[in-house]
Scaffold this motif. Sequence first.
Motif, PDB file in Angstrom:
ATOM      1  N   THR A  19       2.236  24.167  -4.561  1.00  0.00           N
ATOM      2  CA  THR A  19       1.968  22.736  -4.573  1.00  0.00           C
ATOM      3  C   THR A  19       2.812  22.129  -5.684  1.00  0.00           C
ATOM      4  N   CYS A  20       3.302  20.918  -5.470  1.00  0.00           N
ATOM      5  CA  CYS A  20       4.100  20.252  -6.495  1.00  0.00           C
ATOM      6  C   CYS A  20       3.720  18.774  -6.571  1.00  0.00           C
ATOM      7  N   TYR A  21       3.513  18.306  -7.811  1.00  0.00           N
ATOM      8  CA  TYR A  21       3.287  16.891  -8.097  1.00  0.00           C
ATOM      9  C   TYR A  21       4.510  16.412  -8.868  1.00  0.00           C
ATOM     10  N   TYR A  22       5.178  15.389  -8.357  1.00  0.00           N
ATOM     11  CA  TYR A  22       6.482  15.073  -8.920  1.00  0.00           C
ATOM     12  C   TYR A  22       6.703  13.573  -9.049  1.00  0.00           C
ATOM     13  N   ALA A  23       7.703  13.236  -9.839  1.00  0.00           N
ATOM     14  CA  ALA A  23       8.095  11.845 -10.030  1.00  0.00           C
ATOM     15  C   ALA A  23       9.566  11.791 -10.374  1.00  0.00           C
ATOM     16  N   LYS A  24      10.180  10.646 -10.068  1.00  0.00           N
ATOM     17  CA  LYS A  24      11.555  10.371 -10.472  1.00  0.00           C
ATOM     18  C   LYS A  24      11.562   9.005 -11.138  1.00  0.00           C
ATOM     19  N   VAL A  25      12.056   8.952 -12.383  1.00  0.00           N
ATOM     20  CA  VAL A  25      12.007   7.725 -13.176  1.00  0.00           C
ATOM     21  C   VAL A  25      13.295   7.571 -13.985  1.00  0.00           C
ATOM     22  N   ARG A  26      13.474   6.386 -14.591  1.00  0.00           N
ATOM     23  CA  ARG A  26      14.563   6.207 -15.542  1.00  0.00           C
ATOM     24  C   ARG A  26      14.341   7.108 -16.743  1.00  0.00           C
ATOM     25  N   ASP A  27      15.413   7.415 -17.451  1.00  0.00           N
ATOM     26  CA  ASP A  27      15.281   8.292 -18.619  1.00  0.00           C
ATOM     27  C   ASP A  27      14.289   7.745 -19.634  1.00  0.00           C
ATOM     28  N   ALA A  28      14.265   6.414 -19.817  1.00  0.00           N
ATOM     29  CA  ALA A  28      13.358   5.816 -20.798  1.00  0.00           C
ATOM     30  C   ALA A  28      11.891   5.983 -20.407  1.00  0.00           C
ATOM     31  N   ASP A  29      11.630   6.218 -19.124  1.00  0.00           N
ATOM     32  CA  ASP A  29      10.255   6.312 -18.642  1.00  0.00           C
ATOM     33  C   ASP A  29       9.783   7.749 -18.454  1.00  0.00           C
ATOM     34  N   LEU A  30      10.609   8.723 -18.806  1.00  0.00           N
ATOM     35  CA  LEU A  30      10.201  10.115 -18.659  1.00  0.00           C
ATOM     36  C   LEU A  30       8.962  10.448 -19.495  1.00  0.00           C
ATOM     37  N   PRO A  31       8.816   9.957 -20.752  1.00  0.00           N
ATOM     38  CA  PRO A  31       7.580  10.240 -21.492  1.00  0.00           C
ATOM     39  C   PRO A  31       6.333   9.758 -20.753  1.00  0.00           C
ATOM     40  N   MET A  32       6.408   8.589 -20.116  1.00  0.00           N
ATOM     41  CA  MET A  32       5.273   8.089 -19.348  1.00  0.00           C
ATOM     42  C   MET A  32       4.963   9.012 -18.180  1.00  0.00           C
ATOM     43  N   ALA A  33       5.984   9.389 -17.422  1.00  0.00           N
ATOM     44  CA  ALA A  33       5.770  10.257 -16.269  1.00  0.00           C
ATOM     45  C   ALA A  33       5.176  11.593 -16.694  1.00  0.00           C
ATOM     46  N   THR A  34       5.660  12.117 -17.815  1.00  0.00           N
ATOM     47  CA  THR A  34       5.134  13.386 -18.335  1.00  0.00           C
ATOM     48  C   THR A  34       3.659  13.275 -18.663  1.00  0.00           C
ATOM     49  N   GLU A  35       3.288  12.202 -19.330  1.00  0.00           N
ATOM     50  CA  GLU A  35       1.886  12.013 -19.739  1.00  0.00           C
ATOM     51  C   GLU A  35       0.978  11.795 -18.530  1.00  0.00           C
ATOM     52  N   VAL A  36       1.411  10.948 -17.596  1.00  0.00           N
ATOM     53  CA  VAL A  36       0.571  10.641 -16.441  1.00  0.00           C
ATOM     54  C   VAL A  36       0.404  11.860 -15.540  1.00  0.00           C
ATOM     55  N   LEU A  37       1.484  12.576 -15.265  1.00  0.00           N
ATOM     56  CA  LEU A  37       1.380  13.761 -14.416  1.00  0.00           C
ATOM     57  C   LEU A  37       0.529  14.845 -15.072  1.00  0.00           C
ATOM     58  N   THR A  38       0.654  15.007 -16.381  1.00  0.00           N
ATOM     59  CA  THR A  38      -0.198  15.979 -17.079  1.00  0.00           C
ATOM     60  C   THR A  38      -1.665  15.607 -16.928  1.00  0.00           C
ATOM     61  N   ASP A  39      -1.967  14.333 -17.114  1.00  0.00           N
ATOM     62  CA  ASP A  39      -3.345  13.863 -16.973  1.00  0.00           C
ATOM     63  C   ASP A  39      -3.864  14.111 -15.563  1.00  0.00           C
ATOM     64  N   MET A  40      -3.036  13.832 -14.572  1.00  0.00           N
ATOM     65  CA  MET A  40      -3.445  14.045 -13.186  1.00  0.00           C
ATOM     66  C   MET A  40      -3.712  15.510 -12.874  1.00  0.00           C
ATOM     67  N   VAL A  41      -2.776  16.363 -13.265  1.00  0.00           N
ATOM     68  CA  VAL A  41      -2.857  17.778 -12.883  1.00  0.00           C
ATOM     69  C   VAL A  41      -3.963  18.506 -13.638  1.00  0.00           C
ATOM     70  N   VAL A  42      -4.170  18.139 -14.899  1.00  0.00           N
ATOM     71  CA  VAL A  42      -5.139  18.853 -15.737  1.00  0.00           C
ATOM     72  C   VAL A  42      -6.502  18.167 -15.774  1.00  0.00           C
ATOM     73  N   GLY A  43      -6.499  16.839 -15.746  1.00  0.00           N
ATOM     74  CA  GLY A  43      -7.736  16.108 -16.008  1.00  0.00           C
ATOM     75  C   GLY A  43      -8.351  15.398 -14.826  1.00  0.00           C
ATOM     76  N   SER A  44      -8.043  15.809 -13.621  1.00  0.00           N
ATOM     77  CA  SER A  44      -8.612  15.142 -12.457  1.00  0.00           C
ATOM     78  C   SER A  44     -10.134  15.287 -12.431  1.00  0.00           C
ATOM     79  N   LEU A  45     -10.816  14.225 -11.982  1.00  0.00           N
ATOM     80  CA  LEU A  45     -12.280  14.230 -11.945  1.00  0.00           C
ATOM     81  C   LEU A  45     -12.832  14.713 -10.608  1.00  0.00           C
ATOM     82  N   LEU A  46     -12.060  14.574  -9.544  1.00  0.00           N
ATOM     83  CA  LEU A  46     -12.546  14.844  -8.192  1.00  0.00           C
ATOM     84  C   LEU A  46     -13.860  14.096  -7.953  1.00  0.00           C
ATOM     85  N   ASP A  47     -13.795  12.808  -8.242  1.00  0.00           N
ATOM     86  CA  ASP A  47     -14.970  11.950  -8.106  1.00  0.00           C
ATOM     87  C   ASP A  47     -15.556  12.036  -6.696  1.00  0.00           C
TER      88      ASP A  47
END
Length: 449
Positions: free
Chosen positions: A112-140
């Motif tokens: 399984t892969c969760y991915y994003a493509k962003v401008r170089d300036a936005d890579l820190p955001m993508a890294t943080e959001v994807l980490t939160d999604m993959v590790v911290g999902s609630l499965l509400d």
Amino acid sequence: MSTASPTTSPLPLPLEVDDLTLELDGGAQVHRTVLPNGVRVISEHIPGAHSASIGFWVPVGSRDEHEGQFGSTHFLEHLLFKGTAARTALDIAIAFDEVGGESNALTGKEYTCYYAKVRDADLPMATEVLTDMVVGSLLDTEEFDRERQVILEELAMSEDDPTDVVHELFGSLAYAGQALGRPIGGTRESIGAVQRDAVWEHYRANYRPEDIVVAVAGAVDHSRLLEQLHHAFAQQGWDAASHGPLHARRSHELLPTPAQQSAQVVSRDAEQVNLIIGTRGIPASDDRRFSLSVLNAILGGGMSSRLFQEVREKRGLAYSVYSFGGTYADAGTFGMYAGTRPETAGQVAGLLRDVLARFADEGPTDAELARAHGQLSGAITLGFEDSSQHMTRLGKSEIGLGELWDLPASIARLRQVSASDVQQLAQLFATSPQHVAAVGPVDEEALHG
């Protein structure tokens, strides 16, 4: 002045090495670091790039599900976009939309892969959001029930597409009674019955630090990426220095080839019959996978291929006709597809078999082999222009084979494939038990050769 020939050997990715730098063609470098928590980070800086592609890879797919969990891996692909303790589903969507980025996920039978493509300036955001999604999902629970309906609609859409149906049917015949034969998305019955706790159990058992591979390609600085990931994982409590054993998705136990052929028709009132004739293939670790690429290019990989010429150009019996091959850790598939009118389905089925049989008897011509080498070399080179392709290559290399093929080595290895190599593989496929799958108004008897 002599010029060294390009190597045809891959670059190793040993799991016991925590920090690794690989020198690629043209002075480019790939860096691979194992974080203290066990997460593997592999990146490739592409000079001149102004964007970056990032993917969180997990070596778990539909074949890893247990009874009561069927469809859970694909279910998770949806659910991890539906909110964490820090972000709602809307927050996640806005984070990428407001910077013009792309985000998505994919589920296979083995990963399984969760991915994003962003401008170089936005890579820190993508890294943080994807980490939160993959590790911290609630499965509400509410989101779970709502997304169940979305997935049922997705399955219904696929069921209305005869091409999707025939490929799923072929897989179920080739791997009847085995996990590889199950549909990736599950079935209406399994998705309707699966419980939130079963999906949660699947999530917690397979999304562990030692399972995660973060692959990034494009405008990326490896040191900064590590800092961003250290911070993002620490926010999730993944900053401990202990983890389970690292592993690549490999198997030394090859699935046995079935002794009997099989056939099945899904009868539908339609204007066309969608048809696949094929057999078991070869695993991802088999060196003959390069021969498989060449074989497909010659047999059914383009407008000059034998299937296209014989079925479409000479006889006008199909609009779409091609061959394909897929590989897994311990198995594979090979098949030939065509869509044709009901009254010509039997003739086309015979042609598919005949073209493969002649190919097995004669092998490729020198012109066909040269054309295939050129076609594949060009396709690989064009693929290397896209950071998403680089990222995918990194992720699959790390979680699968444990080795990385750069561009010159890949092309050089393909060009080593001989006519004899291709013919031997064609002979294997032509003499292996065949599985015939069809969707449309046709009798099974009409498809037997």
